[in-house]
Design a protein around this motif. Structure first.
Motif, PDB file in Angstrom:
ATOM      1  N   ASN A  89      25.599  25.508 -12.918  1.00 34.32           N
ATOM      2  CA  ASN A  89      25.092  25.260 -11.567  1.00 34.32           C
ATOM      3  C   ASN A  89      23.604  25.596 -11.545  1.00 34.32           C
ATOM      4  N   ASN A  90      22.784  24.635 -11.909  1.00 27.38           N
ATOM      5  CA  ASN A  90      21.354  24.851 -12.009  1.00 27.38           C
ATOM      6  C   ASN A  90      20.570  24.255 -10.842  1.00 27.38           C
ATOM      7  N   ALA A  91      21.131  23.277 -10.144  1.00 25.95           N
ATOM      8  CA  ALA A  91      20.397  22.605  -9.070  1.00 25.95           C
ATOM      9  C   ALA A  91      19.987  23.605  -8.002  1.00 25.95           C
ATOM     10  N   GLY A  92      18.781  23.437  -7.525  1.00 29.36           N
ATOM     11  CA  GLY A  92      18.303  24.310  -6.462  1.00 29.36           C
ATOM     12  C   GLY A  92      17.035  23.759  -5.844  1.00 29.36           C
ATOM     13  N   THR A 141      26.025  27.138  -1.130  1.00 34.59           N
ATOM     14  CA  THR A 141      27.244  26.402  -0.815  1.00 34.59           C
ATOM     15  C   THR A 141      27.543  25.362  -1.888  1.00 34.59           C
ATOM     16  N   GLY A 142      26.515  24.749  -2.439  1.00 38.21           N
ATOM     17  CA  GLY A 142      26.715  23.776  -3.511  1.00 38.21           C
ATOM     18  C   GLY A 142      27.351  24.397  -4.737  1.00 38.21           C
ATOM     19  N   VAL A 143      26.937  25.594  -5.091  1.00 38.03           N
ATOM     20  CA  VAL A 143      27.525  26.311  -6.222  1.00 38.03           C
ATOM     21  C   VAL A 143      29.004  26.578  -5.958  1.00 38.03           C
ATOM     22  N   VAL A 176      24.447  13.192  -7.774  1.00 33.99           N
ATOM     23  CA  VAL A 176      25.201  14.077  -6.883  1.00 33.99           C
ATOM     24  C   VAL A 176      24.231  14.847  -6.000  1.00 33.99           C
ATOM     25  N   ASP A 177      24.629  15.054  -4.778  1.00 37.53           N
ATOM     26  CA  ASP A 177      23.946  15.957  -3.864  1.00 37.53           C
ATOM     27  C   ASP A 177      24.866  17.157  -3.721  1.00 37.53           C
ATOM     28  N   VAL A 178      24.519  18.265  -4.354  1.00 39.47           N
ATOM     29  CA  VAL A 178      25.422  19.419  -4.373  1.00 39.47           C
ATOM     30  C   VAL A 178      25.629  20.030  -2.992  1.00 39.47           C
ATOM     31  N   ALA A 179      24.803  19.662  -2.028  1.00 36.38           N
ATOM     32  CA  ALA A 179      24.960  20.169  -0.664  1.00 36.38           C
ATOM     33  C   ALA A 179      25.945  19.328   0.141  1.00 36.38           C
ATOM     34  N   ASP A 180      26.450  18.256  -0.452  1.00 35.93           N
ATOM     35  CA  ASP A 180      27.327  17.325   0.256  1.00 35.93           C
ATOM     36  C   ASP A 180      28.689  17.289  -0.426  1.00 35.93           C
ATOM     37  N   ASN A 218      18.714  26.089   6.291  1.00 32.97           N
ATOM     38  CA  ASN A 218      20.041  25.528   6.049  1.00 32.97           C
ATOM     39  C   ASN A 218      20.082  24.659   4.792  1.00 32.97           C
ATOM     40  N   GLN A 219      19.032  23.901   4.525  1.00 41.27           N
ATOM     41  CA  GLN A 219      18.982  23.085   3.311  1.00 41.27           C
ATOM     42  C   GLN A 219      19.013  23.966   2.066  1.00 41.27           C
ATOM     43  N   VAL A 220      18.273  25.054   2.079  1.00 38.80           N
ATOM     44  CA  VAL A 220      18.252  25.976   0.933  1.00 38.80           C
ATOM     45  C   VAL A 220      19.628  26.603   0.728  1.00 38.80           C
TER      46      VAL A 220
END
Length: 136
Positions: free
Chosen positions: A89-92, A116-118, A63-67, A108-110
């Motif tokens: 929600n640990n991805a970062g 936003t992913g969270v 998964v890409d949590v930003a997508d 924006n990626q950060v």
């Protein structure tokens, strides 16, 4: 303290190494079925292998949590019976730079990954938790 999570399903983002891997291990050792996520299929395979080596039920998922499409695909792959009752929600990511040198794309990626992913993943899992009147 013995924690019994044998009836729980945990989703841990960023579980391929570090803190996320440690959280996945602890939840699995407490009895939860664990789905750990990585951004690549190789990372997901390593999570699956790690969980198996430690006798933990579960597997790695990509998964890409930003997508949002990637999050939707993950939720669809879990189905209603495998929706998590525990979400971590640990991805970062970090794009460390002096503010004057930081590019808008890095910023924006950060934001998209770490914030936003969270929001998106929590929202995707929350409906099932509320319906079950159970979840963390």
């Amino acid at each position: 303290m013995n924690l019994d999570l044998s009836n729980e399903i945990a989703l841990v983002t960023g579980a391929s190494r570090g803190i996320g891997q440690g959280i996945a291990l602890a939840l699995g050792q407490a009895g939860a079925k664990v789905y750990g996520t990585a951004t690549t299929s190789g990372g997901a395979d390593r999570i699956t292998q790690f969980l198996s080596e430690h006798g933990i039920k579960g597997e790695g998922k990509v998964v890409d949590v930003a997508d949002s499409d990637s999050i939707n695909a993950l939720v669809a792959s879990l189905g209603k019976k495998e929706m998590p009752s525990i979400l971590v929600n640990n991805a970062g990511i970090a794009r460390d730079a002096l503010l004057m040198r930081m590019r808008d794309d890095d910023w924006n990626q950060v934001i998209n990954t770490n914030l936003t992913g969270v929001y998106r993943l929590s929202k995707a899992c929350l409906r099932a938790m509320m319906k079950a009147r159970h979840g963390r």
